[in-house]
Scaffold this motif. Structure first.
Motif, PDB file in Angstrom:
ATOM      1  N   MET A   1      -5.671  -8.901 -10.783  1.00  0.00           N
ATOM      2  CA  MET A   1      -5.293  -7.712 -10.053  1.00  0.00           C
ATOM      3  C   MET A   1      -5.099  -8.082  -8.581  1.00  0.00           C
ATOM      4  O   MET A   1      -5.937  -8.735  -7.990  1.00  0.00           O
ATOM      5  CB  MET A   1      -6.385  -6.639 -10.216  1.00  0.00           C
ATOM      6  CG  MET A   1      -5.890  -5.275  -9.855  1.00  0.00           C
ATOM      7  SD  MET A   1      -7.039  -3.864 -10.018  1.00  0.00           S
ATOM      8  CE  MET A   1      -7.706  -4.021 -11.620  1.00  0.00           C
TER       9      MET A   1
ATOM     10  N   GLN B   1      -2.799  -3.282  -6.163  1.00  0.00           N
ATOM     11  CA  GLN B   1      -3.398  -2.577  -7.289  1.00  0.00           C
ATOM     12  C   GLN B   1      -4.827  -2.126  -6.962  1.00  0.00           C
ATOM     13  O   GLN B   1      -5.205  -0.990  -7.262  1.00  0.00           O
ATOM     14  CB  GLN B   1      -3.424  -3.467  -8.533  1.00  0.00           C
ATOM     15  CG  GLN B   1      -2.060  -3.728  -9.131  1.00  0.00           C
ATOM     16  CD  GLN B   1      -2.130  -4.821 -10.178  1.00  0.00           C
ATOM     17  OE1 GLN B   1      -2.314  -5.985  -9.842  1.00  0.00           O
ATOM     18  NE2 GLN B   1      -2.000  -4.438 -11.434  1.00  0.00           N
TER      19      GLN B   1
ATOM     20  N   PHE C   1       4.420   2.914  -9.035  1.00  0.00           N
ATOM     21  CA  PHE C   1       4.355   2.248 -10.336  1.00  0.00           C
ATOM     22  C   PHE C   1       5.460   2.756 -11.247  1.00  0.00           C
ATOM     23  O   PHE C   1       5.265   2.924 -12.425  1.00  0.00           O
ATOM     24  CB  PHE C   1       2.989   2.481 -10.986  1.00  0.00           C
ATOM     25  CG  PHE C   1       1.871   1.939 -10.168  1.00  0.00           C
ATOM     26  CD1 PHE C   1       1.624   0.575 -10.132  1.00  0.00           C
ATOM     27  CD2 PHE C   1       1.090   2.771  -9.400  1.00  0.00           C
ATOM     28  CE1 PHE C   1       0.614   0.061  -9.354  1.00  0.00           C
ATOM     29  CE2 PHE C   1       0.060   2.265  -8.623  1.00  0.00           C
ATOM     30  CZ  PHE C   1      -0.177   0.896  -8.598  1.00  0.00           C
TER      31      PHE C   1
ATOM     32  N   ILE D   1      -1.767   1.400 -12.880  1.00  0.00           N
ATOM     33  CA  ILE D   1      -2.359   0.452 -11.936  1.00  0.00           C
ATOM     34  C   ILE D   1      -2.778  -0.826 -12.661  1.00  0.00           C
ATOM     35  O   ILE D   1      -2.468  -1.931 -12.227  1.00  0.00           O
ATOM     36  CB  ILE D   1      -3.566   1.079 -11.212  1.00  0.00           C
ATOM     37  CG1 ILE D   1      -3.096   2.194 -10.268  1.00  0.00           C
ATOM     38  CG2 ILE D   1      -4.345   0.020 -10.434  1.00  0.00           C
ATOM     39  CD1 ILE D   1      -4.219   3.057  -9.730  1.00  0.00           C
TER      40      ILE D   1
ATOM     41  N   ASP E   1       0.474  -2.325 -14.269  1.00  0.00           N
ATOM     42  CA  ASP E   1       1.502  -2.440 -13.235  1.00  0.00           C
ATOM     43  C   ASP E   1       2.861  -2.832 -13.796  1.00  0.00           C
ATOM     44  O   ASP E   1       3.453  -2.090 -14.561  1.00  0.00           O
ATOM     45  CB  ASP E   1       1.038  -3.392 -12.134  1.00  0.00           C
ATOM     46  CG  ASP E   1       1.897  -3.291 -10.871  1.00  0.00           C
ATOM     47  OD1 ASP E   1       2.680  -2.328 -10.764  1.00  0.00           O
ATOM     48  OD2 ASP E   1       1.777  -4.145  -9.999  1.00  0.00           O
TER      49      ASP E   1
END
Length: 194
Positions: free
Chosen positions: A1, A5, A148, A67, A70
């Motif tokens: 991540m 994010q 997103f 998130i 993604d």
């Protein structure tokens, strides 16, 4: 991540944790802060509130999935500047929402009923918007759709933003009966959104 994010995960978590914390604090004071799709309401109002409740929970799931997954979900708008504008909208949405929740204090309600025991709030962010919490939701959902830009985030945001608008219209039918002339005067000097 990545940092992008993580930042949005933190912002959206602050948003939802604020909502949950507010409900818990109200409940401890003996106040039922969630009146959506509950009580004796006209069928149309009940339906809008039930859809809004489901849509809000659904959008929370879409936001977290967007998130965490993604770019694997596919970005319809992969340009960095669009994603940055989306992140900024999420940030502003969280700020509006948290500020609105704090200023409302014990008058906070999700859903309106004629017999509620609240007072009209016109201070702080409520000077520039009659519905700053809804503005916060709208900005957060719109921001997620841009940040997103997967199909679920875009369609979910559009659906829930429409439901939020319909909820506002339902509340605006009841509020003059609850707050009287004070609310009508407030409407004259303060816009529905911004």
């Amino acid at each position: 991540m990545n940092l992008y994010q993580i930042s949005l995960l933190l912002l959206i978590s602050i948003f939802y944790l604020t909502y949950i914390a507010k409900q818990i604090l109200l409940k401890r004071r003996g106040i039922d802060g969630t009146r959506l799709a509950r009580g004796n309401k006209p069928r149309g109002t009940f339906l809008i509130e039930a859809l809004l409740l489901a849509g809000t929970y659904g959008m929370a799931a879409v936001q977290y999935a967007s998130i965490l997954l993604d770019e694997r979900l596919g970005l319809l708008f992969p340009q960095d500047w669009i994603r940055i504008v989306g992140a900024a909208a999420v940030f502003l949405g969280v700020c509006f929402f948290v500020t609105a929740v704090i200023i409302m204090r014990d008058s906070w309600r999700a859903g309106v009923e004629e017999d509620q025991n609240t007072r009209i709030v016109t201070a702080g962010v409520y000077r520039i918007s009659r519905n700053p919490a809804f503005v916060g939701f709208d900005l957060m959902y719109l921001g997620t759709a841009l940040a997103f830009s997967n199909l679920a985030a875009i369609l979910g945001a559009a659906f829930v933003i429409l439901l939020l608008h319909l909820q506002i219209l339902q509340e605006e039918k009841l509020l003059p009966g609850i707050f009287g002339q004070e609310y009508l005067d407030y409407c004259k000097r303060t816009r529905r959104y911004l």
